[in-house]
Design an enzyme around this catalytic site. Structure first.
Site, PDB file in Angstrom:
ATOM      1  N   TYR A 152       0.838  -1.208   0.000  1.00 27.03           N
ATOM      2  CA  TYR A 152       0.000   0.000   0.000  1.00 27.03           C
ATOM      3  C   TYR A 152       0.871   1.256   0.000  1.00 27.03           C
ATOM      4  O   TYR A 152       0.625   2.210  -0.742  1.00 27.03           O
ATOM      5  CB  TYR A 152      -0.882  -0.060   1.244  1.00 27.03           C
ATOM      6  CG  TYR A 152      -1.944   0.999   1.392  1.00 27.03           C
ATOM      7  CD1 TYR A 152      -3.105   0.969   0.621  1.00 27.03           C
ATOM      8  CD2 TYR A 152      -1.811   2.002   2.345  1.00 27.03           C
ATOM      9  CE1 TYR A 152      -4.097   1.926   0.805  1.00 27.03           C
ATOM     10  CE2 TYR A 152      -2.795   2.955   2.535  1.00 27.03           C
ATOM     11  CZ  TYR A 152      -3.942   2.914   1.761  1.00 27.03           C
ATOM     12  OH  TYR A 152      -4.916   3.861   1.943  1.00 27.03           O
ATOM     13  N   LYS A 156       0.911   4.121  -2.809  1.00 26.44           N
ATOM     14  CA  LYS A 156       0.485   5.480  -2.451  1.00 26.44           C
ATOM     15  C   LYS A 156       1.613   6.489  -2.588  1.00 26.44           C
ATOM     16  O   LYS A 156       1.371   7.652  -2.901  1.00 26.44           O
ATOM     17  CB  LYS A 156      -0.079   5.491  -1.025  1.00 26.44           C
ATOM     18  CG  LYS A 156      -1.396   4.701  -0.861  1.00 26.44           C
ATOM     19  CD  LYS A 156      -2.514   5.284  -1.709  1.00 26.44           C
ATOM     20  CE  LYS A 156      -3.888   4.718  -1.348  1.00 26.44           C
ATOM     21  NZ  LYS A 156      -4.972   5.256  -2.193  1.00 26.44           N
TER      22      LYS A 156
HETATM   23  N1  LIG Z   1      -9.956   5.444   5.487  1.00 25.62           N
HETATM   24  C1  LIG Z   1      -8.704   5.798   5.687  1.00 25.62           C
HETATM   25  O1  LIG Z   1      -8.241   5.846   6.851  1.00 25.62           O
HETATM   26  C2  LIG Z   1      -7.826   6.190   4.551  1.00 25.62           C
HETATM   27  C3  LIG Z   1      -6.589   6.774   4.852  1.00 25.62           C
HETATM   28  C4  LIG Z   1      -5.753   7.154   3.826  1.00 25.62           C
HETATM   29  C5  LIG Z   1      -6.126   6.954   2.506  1.00 25.62           C
HETATM   30  N2  LIG Z   1      -7.323   6.375   2.222  1.00 25.62           N
HETATM   31  C6  LIG Z   1      -7.654   6.196   0.805  1.00 25.62           C
HETATM   32  O2  LIG Z   1      -8.876   6.827   0.522  1.00 25.62           O
HETATM   33  C7  LIG Z   1      -9.533   6.148  -0.536  1.00 25.62           C
HETATM   34  C8  LIG Z   1     -10.950   5.793  -0.119  1.00 25.62           C
HETATM   35  O3  LIG Z   1     -10.875   4.945   1.009  1.00 25.62           O
HETATM   36  P1  LIG Z   1     -12.101   4.698   2.013  1.00 25.62           P
HETATM   37  O4  LIG Z   1     -11.561   4.770   3.371  1.00 25.62           O
HETATM   38  O5  LIG Z   1     -13.271   5.539   1.619  1.00 25.62           O
HETATM   39  O6  LIG Z   1     -12.376   3.163   1.676  1.00 25.62           O
HETATM   40  P2  LIG Z   1     -13.745   2.328   1.621  1.00 25.62           P
HETATM   41  O7  LIG Z   1     -13.304   0.920   1.668  1.00 25.62           O
HETATM   42  O8  LIG Z   1     -14.719   2.843   2.613  1.00 25.62           O
HETATM   43  O9  LIG Z   1     -14.296   2.686   0.167  1.00 25.62           O
HETATM   44  C9  LIG Z   1     -13.563   2.351  -0.985  1.00 25.62           C
HETATM   45  C10 LIG Z   1     -14.492   2.333  -2.180  1.00 25.62           C
HETATM   46  O10 LIG Z   1     -13.694   2.010  -3.333  1.00 25.62           O
HETATM   47  C11 LIG Z   1     -14.343   0.953  -4.053  1.00 25.62           C
HETATM   48  N3  LIG Z   1     -13.338   0.171  -4.751  1.00 25.62           N
HETATM   49  C12 LIG Z   1     -12.368  -0.611  -4.220  1.00 25.62           C
HETATM   50  N4  LIG Z   1     -11.672  -1.209  -5.184  1.00 25.62           N
HETATM   51  C13 LIG Z   1     -12.199  -0.792  -6.369  1.00 25.62           C
HETATM   52  C14 LIG Z   1     -11.911  -1.062  -7.731  1.00 25.62           C
HETATM   53  N5  LIG Z   1     -10.963  -1.929  -8.096  1.00 25.62           N
HETATM   54  N6  LIG Z   1     -12.626  -0.425  -8.687  1.00 25.62           N
HETATM   55  C15 LIG Z   1     -13.613   0.424  -8.332  1.00 25.62           C
HETATM   56  N7  LIG Z   1     -13.962   0.691  -7.065  1.00 25.62           N
HETATM   57  C16 LIG Z   1     -13.249   0.097  -6.092  1.00 25.62           C
HETATM   58  C17 LIG Z   1     -15.088   0.161  -2.986  1.00 25.62           C
HETATM   59  O11 LIG Z   1     -16.129  -0.627  -3.537  1.00 25.62           O
HETATM   60  C18 LIG Z   1     -15.583   1.278  -2.067  1.00 25.62           C
HETATM   61  O12 LIG Z   1     -16.816   1.796  -2.517  1.00 25.62           O
HETATM   62  C19 LIG Z   1      -8.660   4.933  -0.860  1.00 25.62           C
HETATM   63  O13 LIG Z   1      -7.822   5.217  -1.946  1.00 25.62           O
HETATM   64  C20 LIG Z   1      -7.836   4.753   0.389  1.00 25.62           C
HETATM   65  O14 LIG Z   1      -6.635   4.087   0.140  1.00 25.62           O
HETATM   66  C21 LIG Z   1      -8.175   5.997   3.224  1.00 25.62           C
END
Ligand SMILES: NC(=O)c1ccc[n+]([C@@H]2O[C@H](COP(=O)([O-])OP(=O)(O)OC[C@H]3O[C@@H](n4cnc5c(N)ncnc54)[C@H](O)[C@@H]3O)[C@@H](O)[C@H]2O)c1
Length: 244
Positions: A152, A156
């Site tokens: 990851y 990232k």
């Molecule tokens: N939640 C955190 O703490 C956090 C921290 C840093 C970065 N992020 C990043 O933020 C972004 C959103 O994360 P989140 O926390 O909302 O996650 P989440 O799991 O709540 O939502 C992710 C969404 O992406 C969709 N998804 C996953 N793989 C996919 C694919 N191959 N094609 C299309 N859709 C896909 C899922 O179905 C879901 O709707 C991600 O890139 C994640 O890495 C999240």
């Protein structure tokens, strides 16, 4: 006039979590249309119906180049143009490096890095032609290194270089490309972190809490509208002051 009046946007992984908060904020800021691309079709549809406004739910796996091509073709057909692209879809497959399988490595790189490229390719030439575009790549504070997340973190942090390079290449065409690096944000993704680890992160964080998806959406909105017209190639950390 609101921040996104008349603008058409695509948000990948917009069915829930941060992507859904971004899409909702874009509609509130008067976006003419927001396409939510998600491989979880049921979530994307349910979200689109719940928001109202011109939200288009499109089933798409961002790691599948052919699927992405079809999805963007359907968005261009419906909207005519794409002004804003938010590369938000992401997954984790955490493991200590000595135990990480190639499947875990490939899955994360394919979605979190290749998926971003697959989507950018679909808009870059068209944004150059239209002389306007805003791209925001959702990275993570794990880009700076995080135990159990070699895959990851690699994906990232690669987005930093990718973002800054596209910013340099496309900047002359009135296109900005920026990244947002969220810290701990209260979504389903956070639930995959063991409670004890999460509590130790929260205790070490100046904010003493996780952030909300809406707090990330605010930063994404700034980079997606003309308030950031002279901001290009930056990474905005949204982490309550917490550096891993
Ligand atoms: N939640 C955190 O703490 C956090 C921290 C840093 C970065 N992020 C990043 O933020 C972004 C959103 O994360 P989140 O926390 O909302 O996650 P989440 O799991 O709540 O939502 C992710 C969404 O992406 C969709 N998804 C996953 N793989 C996919 C694919 N191959 N094609 C299309 N859709 C896909 C899922 O179905 C879901 O709707 C991600 O890139 C994640 O890495 C999240």
């Amino acid at each position: 006039m609101k921040a996104l009046s008349g603008k058409f946007a695509v948000v990948t992984g917009g069915g829930k979590g941060i992507g859904a908060a971004v899409a909702k904020r874009f509609i509130a800021e008067d976006a003419a249309g927001v396409a939510v691309l998600d491989y979880d079709w049921a979530a994307a549809r349910a979200f689109a119906e719940s928001v109202g406004g011109n939200v288009l739910a499109v089933k798409c796996d961002v790691s599948d180049r052919e699927d992405v091509g079809k999805a963007f073709a359907s968005v261009y057909k419906e909207f005519g143009r794409i002004d804003v692209l938010i590369n938000n879809a992401g997954i984790t497959r955490d493991a200590m490096y000595h135990k990480m399988t190639f499947e875990q490595w490939d899955a994360v790189i394919n979605v979190n890095l290749n998926g971003v490229n697959n989507c950018c390719v679909q808009v870059a030439a068209k944004m150059r032609e239209q002389g306007y575009g805003k791209i925001v790549n959702i990275s993570s504070s794990s880009a700076y290194g995080n135990v159990g997340q070699a895959n990851y973190s690699a994906a990232k942090s690669a987005l930093f270089g990718f973002t800054k390079t596209l910013a340099k290449e496309l900047g002359g065409k009135n296109i900005t490309v920026n990244a947002v690096a969220p810290g701990m944000i209260d979504t389903d993704m956070l639930k995959t972190i063991p409670e004890q680890v999460l509590n130790s992160f929260i205790a070490a964080s100046p904010a003493k809490r996780a952030g909300s998806p809406e707090e990330v959406a605010g930063a994404v909105l700034f980079l997606s509208c003309d308030d950031s017209s002279y901001v290009n190639g930056v990474v905005v950390d949204v982490n309550g002051g917490f550096i891993t």
